[in-house]
Structure formats: structure tokens, C-alpha cells
Write a protein that holds these residues in place. Structure first.
Motif, PDB file in Angstrom:
ATOM      1  N   ARG A  12       0.869  -1.175   0.000  1.00 21.28           N
ATOM      2  CA  ARG A  12       0.000   0.000   0.000  1.00 21.28           C
ATOM      3  C   ARG A  12       0.913   1.235   0.000  1.00 21.28           C
ATOM      4  NH1 ARG A  12      -4.763   2.391   2.047  1.00 21.28           N
ATOM      5  NH2 ARG A  12      -4.346   4.126   3.468  1.00 21.28           N
ATOM      6  N   VAL A  13       0.572   2.227  -0.835  1.00 20.85           N
ATOM      7  CA  VAL A  13       1.418   3.420  -0.953  1.00 20.85           C
ATOM      8  C   VAL A  13       0.641   4.668  -0.545  1.00 20.85           C
ATOM      9  CG1 VAL A  13       2.561   4.946  -2.623  1.00 20.85           C
ATOM     10  CG2 VAL A  13       2.940   2.480  -2.732  1.00 20.85           C
ATOM     11  N   VAL A  14       1.266   5.479   0.294  1.00 24.54           N
ATOM     12  CA  VAL A  14       0.705   6.789   0.644  1.00 24.54           C
ATOM     13  C   VAL A  14       1.728   7.797   0.138  1.00 24.54           C
ATOM     14  CG1 VAL A  14      -0.064   8.287   2.514  1.00 24.54           C
ATOM     15  CG2 VAL A  14      -0.344   5.805   2.704  1.00 24.54           C
ATOM     16  N   GLY A  18       4.146  15.975   3.015  1.00 21.73           N
ATOM     17  CA  GLY A  18       3.435  16.021   4.298  1.00 21.73           C
ATOM     18  C   GLY A  18       2.776  14.711   4.674  1.00 21.73           C
ATOM     19  N   SER A  19       2.944  13.663   3.853  1.00 18.91           N
ATOM     20  CA  SER A  19       2.191  12.427   4.148  1.00 18.91           C
ATOM     21  C   SER A  19       2.730  11.680   5.375  1.00 18.91           C
ATOM     22  CB  SER A  19       2.112  11.504   2.932  1.00 18.91           C
ATOM     23  OG  SER A  19       3.366  11.282   2.386  1.00 18.91           O
ATOM     24  N   LEU A  20       3.880  12.088   5.902  1.00 17.61           N
ATOM     25  CA  LEU A  20       4.352  11.479   7.154  1.00 17.61           C
ATOM     26  C   LEU A  20       3.316  11.625   8.270  1.00 17.61           C
ATOM     27  CD1 LEU A  20       6.691  10.099   8.697  1.00 17.61           C
ATOM     28  CD2 LEU A  20       7.500  12.384   9.319  1.00 17.61           C
ATOM     29  N   GLN A  21       2.531  12.713   8.193  1.00 14.54           N
ATOM     30  CA  GLN A  21       1.532  12.940   9.250  1.00 14.54           C
ATOM     31  C   GLN A  21       0.499  11.810   9.336  1.00 14.54           C
ATOM     32  OE1 GLN A  21      -1.400  16.017   8.358  1.00 14.54           O
ATOM     33  NE2 GLN A  21      -0.654  16.053   6.243  1.00 14.54           N
ATOM     34  N   LEU A 149       8.700  -8.054   2.056  1.00 10.93           N
ATOM     35  CA  LEU A 149       8.099  -6.907   1.361  1.00 10.93           C
ATOM     36  C   LEU A 149       7.349  -6.030   2.367  1.00 10.93           C
ATOM     37  CD1 LEU A 149       7.507  -5.755  -1.565  1.00 10.93           C
ATOM     38  CD2 LEU A 149       5.278  -6.869  -1.352  1.00 10.93           C
ATOM     39  N   PRO A 150       7.689  -4.719   2.441  1.00 11.64           N
ATOM     40  CA  PRO A 150       6.944  -3.862   3.368  1.00 11.64           C
ATOM     41  C   PRO A 150       5.440  -3.914   3.098  1.00 11.64           C
ATOM     42  CG  PRO A 150       8.891  -2.728   2.594  1.00 11.64           C
ATOM     43  CD  PRO A 150       8.779  -3.998   1.781  1.00 11.64           C
ATOM     44  N   ARG A 151       4.659  -3.751   4.160  1.00 13.70           N
ATOM     45  CA  ARG A 151       3.199  -3.766   3.988  1.00 13.70           C
ATOM     46  C   ARG A 151       2.707  -2.405   3.512  1.00 13.70           C
ATOM     47  NH1 ARG A 151       0.716  -7.371   7.641  1.00 13.70           N
ATOM     48  NH2 ARG A 151      -1.262  -6.322   7.171  1.00 13.70           N
ATOM     49  N   THR A 152       3.364  -1.354   3.978  1.00 10.76           N
ATOM     50  CA  THR A 152       2.946   0.006   3.640  1.00 10.76           C
ATOM     51  C   THR A 152       4.190   0.843   3.358  1.00 10.76           C
ATOM     52  OG1 THR A 152       1.137  -0.233   5.225  1.00 10.76           O
ATOM     53  CG2 THR A 152       1.651   2.018   4.497  1.00 10.76           C
ATOM     54  N   VAL A 153       4.069   1.756   2.389  1.00  9.48           N
ATOM     55  CA  VAL A 153       5.171   2.681   2.105  1.00  9.48           C
ATOM     56  C   VAL A 153       4.624   4.101   2.117  1.00  9.48           C
ATOM     57  CG1 VAL A 153       6.901   3.416   0.414  1.00  9.48           C
ATOM     58  CG2 VAL A 153       6.413   0.974   0.716  1.00  9.48           C
ATOM     59  N   ILE A 154       5.288   4.961   2.872  1.00  7.41           N
ATOM     60  CA  ILE A 154       4.926   6.382   2.860  1.00  7.41           C
ATOM     61  C   ILE A 154       6.013   7.129   2.099  1.00  7.41           C
ATOM     62  CG2 ILE A 154       4.576   8.451   4.269  1.00  7.41           C
ATOM     63  CD1 ILE A 154       3.335   6.722   6.407  1.00  7.41           C
ATOM     64  N   TYR A 155       5.643   7.700   0.960  1.00 11.32           N
ATOM     65  CA  TYR A 155       6.582   8.503   0.166  1.00 11.32           C
ATOM     66  C   TYR A 155       6.292   9.970   0.440  1.00 11.32           C
ATOM     67  CZ  TYR A 155       8.035   4.626  -2.967  1.00 11.32           C
ATOM     68  OH  TYR A 155       8.558   3.473  -3.508  1.00 11.32           O
ATOM     69  N   ASP A 156       7.150  10.586   1.245  1.00  6.06           N
ATOM     70  CA  ASP A 156       6.952  12.004   1.556  1.00  6.06           C
ATOM     71  C   ASP A 156       8.160  12.795   1.041  1.00  6.06           C
ATOM     72  OD1 ASP A 156       6.719  14.522   2.631  1.00  6.06           O
ATOM     73  OD2 ASP A 156       5.959  13.843   4.574  1.00  6.06           O
ATOM     74  N   PRO A 157       7.999  13.542  -0.059  1.00  4.50           N
ATOM     75  CA  PRO A 157       9.140  14.259  -0.652  1.00  4.50           C
ATOM     76  C   PRO A 157       9.837  15.191   0.331  1.00  4.50           C
ATOM     77  CG  PRO A 157       7.208  14.412  -2.074  1.00  4.50           C
ATOM     78  CD  PRO A 157       6.754  13.729  -0.814  1.00  4.50           C
ATOM     79  N   GLU A 158       9.103  15.681   1.331  1.00  6.65           N
ATOM     80  CA  GLU A 158       9.733  16.614   2.282  1.00  6.65           C
ATOM     81  C   GLU A 158      10.868  15.940   3.055  1.00  6.65           C
ATOM     82  OE1 GLU A 158       6.600  18.310   4.642  1.00  6.65           O
ATOM     83  OE2 GLU A 158       5.895  19.536   2.966  1.00  6.65           O
TER      84      GLU A 158
END
Ligand code: NAD
Length: 363
Positions: A12-14, A18-21, A149-158
Motif C-alpha cells: 500500500r502506498v501513501v 506532508g504524508s508522514l503525518q 516486502l513492506p506492507r505500507t510505504v509512505i513517500y513524503d518528498p519533504e
């Protein structure tokens, strides 16, 4: 179109600045309650900030990730997770930190799995793959296992704003290398080809903007989007000569990972060019439409130019490779045969390595 069977799993990708929040929400969605936060010593402050943000959902911080993932550090982290009552791991950092998370997942028992939530801060792409690397007794082994394999990935450019410009460019070229080899993979297919071409385009397109202003969040977002695609390609199909050479050089001579990829890629592409014309056309199209490089030349020449014009290293001799190691590297490179568009020929690979050592333009 050739016949193929294809199956891949992606986390799952977020995505987004700011998506770290959303981390706490993502931990809840995993059904977990307390996370062990992993990082390198250099990124310990980021890990502590994440722990503060999570409050009671943070079990503790383990800031001891290092290159090549020694099994001892994975075991220590696993024991720490148990001691602190953690039921998931959050890996914030580059491939080394994600790699530690993967090693912990491998070390975990089936009845107490430790799902990984990855927050990548480079463009290496490990978060999208079931590939792990571990060093045990001085020997590095790699493998594929769906448990890592990670279950979730948070891609936050910041979170990538602090990545130094030099590593920003070489890490982007590391991403491009995954996609380039995915284009001629023996088990490739048209869907992977689409992701690979778009991944190369996006990764290259981000470079001029990042060179002009490394704090450009939009360009950081483009680079991370490219890394996502290229990492997905790496996880989905097999890699060839380029990745094997980089693995050998990095492991045997302890060279920096992204730098080795940057230097070798143009030469590996030149080596394979005649046997993989469709892949080369795809790479040329991608770099042309990125408007980041030269408008004329082969895929190898365009990638070489991309590195050079953005200030990346182009010679193995400049990144710590000893001249007297080239024979050994060529020998190691042909020890095991594996699928590659052009058969592995020792003398041609020795020549390739010499050119890469000298920083000569690819053929
Ligand atoms: P890295 O994770 O080793 O990071 C290099 C350094 O940069 C570290 O000190 C790290 O803390 C720092 N850093 C990372 N992000 C930063 C940021 N945003 N700001 C400031 N500093 C930052 O480097 P890498 O190139 O991401 O990863 C290389 C490793 O990953 C290699 O061991 C490679 O084999 C592995 N890898 C594995 C896979 C896979 O699918 N298993 C894929 C790619 C790479």
C-alpha cells in the motif's frame, strides 16, 4: 507480443508532501499498536522525531542500521522489538535501513511476524521489493522472500530535502538502473516496460530542477515518483549484468552503492545494446521526453551524459576502486551464469570495467 505469466505484489502506498503525518493512521490500519523505529545513526534525529510524533504508538528507536545488513544487527533489533513489545517496524531512511527492516522480518517467527512500514528517504527503491541482503560471517547473501516486502510505504518528498545533491543524483541513477535492466529482463513484459520507461523519464526529469534547487519539493516529488516506479520494476522482474557487476564491486571492494550504479550503468548498457534494441529505444525515448539530457546519441551515451551534466561521478577510480582489483572483478562477474541479453564474456567484461575505471565514454 510474446507470451508471459506475471504476478507481482506491491505494498500500500501513501504519497505526497506532508504524508508522514498519516503514519499513526497507517500503523492502525496494519492492526499494530507499537512500532520500533529504525534508522541509521546519521538519521537518528529523524527517527526520534517520528517517535515523538507517534507518542504511545512508538515502542522505541533503534538507530543502528548500516550498509550490507550484518545478521547480528538484525538479531539485536529483533530482540529489542521483543523486549519493548513492538508489533511492527517503521524503517525511515534509505536502502540500508529498509534492509534492516527486511532482515528483522526474516528473523521473525511465523507466529509473531513484524510487519514493516517503510518511509524511504533516498531513491534506491528497496521498499518496493521482496529482495533482501544479509551479511553473515563476512559473506553477503541475497534472496527473494515475500515476507520481507513492506506492507505500507509512505513517500513524503519533504523527507528527502536533506539528501545531499551528490547522492540525490546518484540515487536517481540507481533508480534508473533498475528500470533500464527491467526493460530487457528475460522475464519482463509490456506492463513492466511501461513502468520502467515512465520511471526513467520521471527520475531524469527531476534532475535539472534538483541541481538548480535541491529544496524544490515538486522536483523531489517527481524523483520519488520515479523511484517508486523503478523500485516496482526491480521487485517484479530479474536483473542482469549491470546489477550483478554492481553487487560484485560494491561487496568485494566496499564501494558506495549509488555511485557504483551511476558509473557502471552506461557501460553495461553499451555491452547489451546490440542484443536489446527495443530496451535501448525505450531508454532513449524516456530521456528525450524528460528534457534533462542530450538530444542525440545511444541509450548508453545519454545516461553517461545525464550523470556528467548533473555532476555525478563517471569513473570507478574516483570512487575508491583499486586498479589491481579489475581482474578479480571480471573473474567474479563470470563465475555464475545468469540470463542477460548478451552472454557473459570475460574479456569483454574486463574491457567494460577498464572503461568504467578510467571514466571513458561508453561505446
Ligand atoms: P543508504 O541507505 O546506505 O544511505 C546512505 C547514507 O545516506 C546513510 O548515512 C543514510 O542515513 C543517509 N541518508 C539517507 N537518506 C537521507 C536523507 N534524506 N537525508 C540525509 N541523509 C540521508 O543508501 P541507499 O543508496 O539508499 O541504499 C543502499 C543499500 O540498499 C545497499 O546496501 C543496497 O544493496 C540496498 N538496496 C537494496 C534493494 C533491495 O531491493 N533489497 C534495493 C536497492 C538498494
Amino acid at each position: 507480443m510474446h507470451a508471459f505469466a506475471f504476478e507481482t505484489r506491491i505494498p500500500r502506498v501513501v504519497f505526497g508532501a506532508g504524508s508522514l503525518q498519516h503514519l499513526a493512521r497507517e500503523i492502525d490500519l496494519l492492526g499494530a499498536k507499537r512500532a520500533l523505529i529504525l534508522s541509521t545513526p546519521e538519521q537518528a534525529d529523524s527517527a526520534r522525531r517520528v517517535a515523538e510524533m507517534l507518542g504511545t504508538r512508538a515502542a522505541g528507536v533503534f538507530p543502528k542500521a548500516v550498509m550490507h545488513v550484518p545478521i547480528e544487527s538484525a538479531r539485536e533489533a529483533r530482540n529489542e522489538a521483543r523486549r519493548l513489545g513492538a508489533d511492527c517496524a517503521v524503517a525511515i531512511g534509505g536502502g540500508s535501513t529498509t534492509g534492516l527492516g527486511k532482515a528483522i522480518a526474516l528473523e521473525s517467527s511465523a507466529d509473531s511476524p513484524l510487519p514493516i512500514l517503510a518511509i524511504p528517504t533516498t531513491y534506491a527503491g528497496s521498499e518496493m521489493t521482496p529482495i533482501y541482503g544479509l551479511t553473515e560471517g563476512g559473506v553477503k547473501k541475497t534472496g527473494r522472500d515475500s515476507r520481507v516486502l513492506p506492507r505500507t510505504v509512505i513517500y513524503d518528498p519533504e523527507l528527502t530535502l536533506t539528501l545531499p545533491l551528490g547522492m540525490t543524483i546518484t540515487s536517481g541513477l540507481n533508480a534508473i538502473a533498475h528500470a533500464a535492466e527491467g526493460l530487457y529482463a528475460h522475464d519482463g513484459n509490456p506492463i513492466v516496460g511501461l513502468m520502467a520507461e515512465e520511471g526513467i523519464r520521471a527520475s531524469a526529469a527531476a534532475m535539472p530542477g534538483l541541481k538548480a534547487n535541491p529544496s524544490d519539493v515538486d522536483a523531489r516529488g517527481d524523483a520519488l515518483y520515479g523511484a517508486w516506479l523503478c523500485g516496482t520494476v526491480l521487485g517484479a522482474v530479474s536483473m542482469g549484468l549491470h546489477h550483478k557487476l554492481c553487487h560484485t564491486l560494491g561487496g568485494s571492494f566496499n564501494l558506495p552503492h549509488a555511485d557504483v550504479h551511476t558509473v557502471i550503468l552506461p557501460h553495461a548498457l553499451a555491452y547489451n545494446a546490440a542484443q536489446a534494441p527495443d530496451a535501448m529505444r525505450s531508454i532513449v525515448r524516456a530521456i528525450h521526453s524528460s528534457q534533462a539530457g542530450r538530444s542525440e546519441g545511444s541509450a548508453a551515451a545519454l545516461v553517461f551524459d545525464l550523470a556528467k551534466r548533473h555532476g555525478a561521478p563517471t569513473a570507478l577510480k574516483d570512487i575508491g576502486m583499486p586498479a589491481d582489483g579489475l581482474d578479480q572483478a571480471a573473474e567474479l562477474a563470470v563465475q555464475n551464469q545468469y540470463p542477460n541479453p548478451r552472454p557473459l564474456e570475460r574479456s569483454a567484461i574486463r574491457e567494460l570495467l577498464q572503461k568504467a575505471f578510467d571514466g571513458a565514454a561508453p561505446d
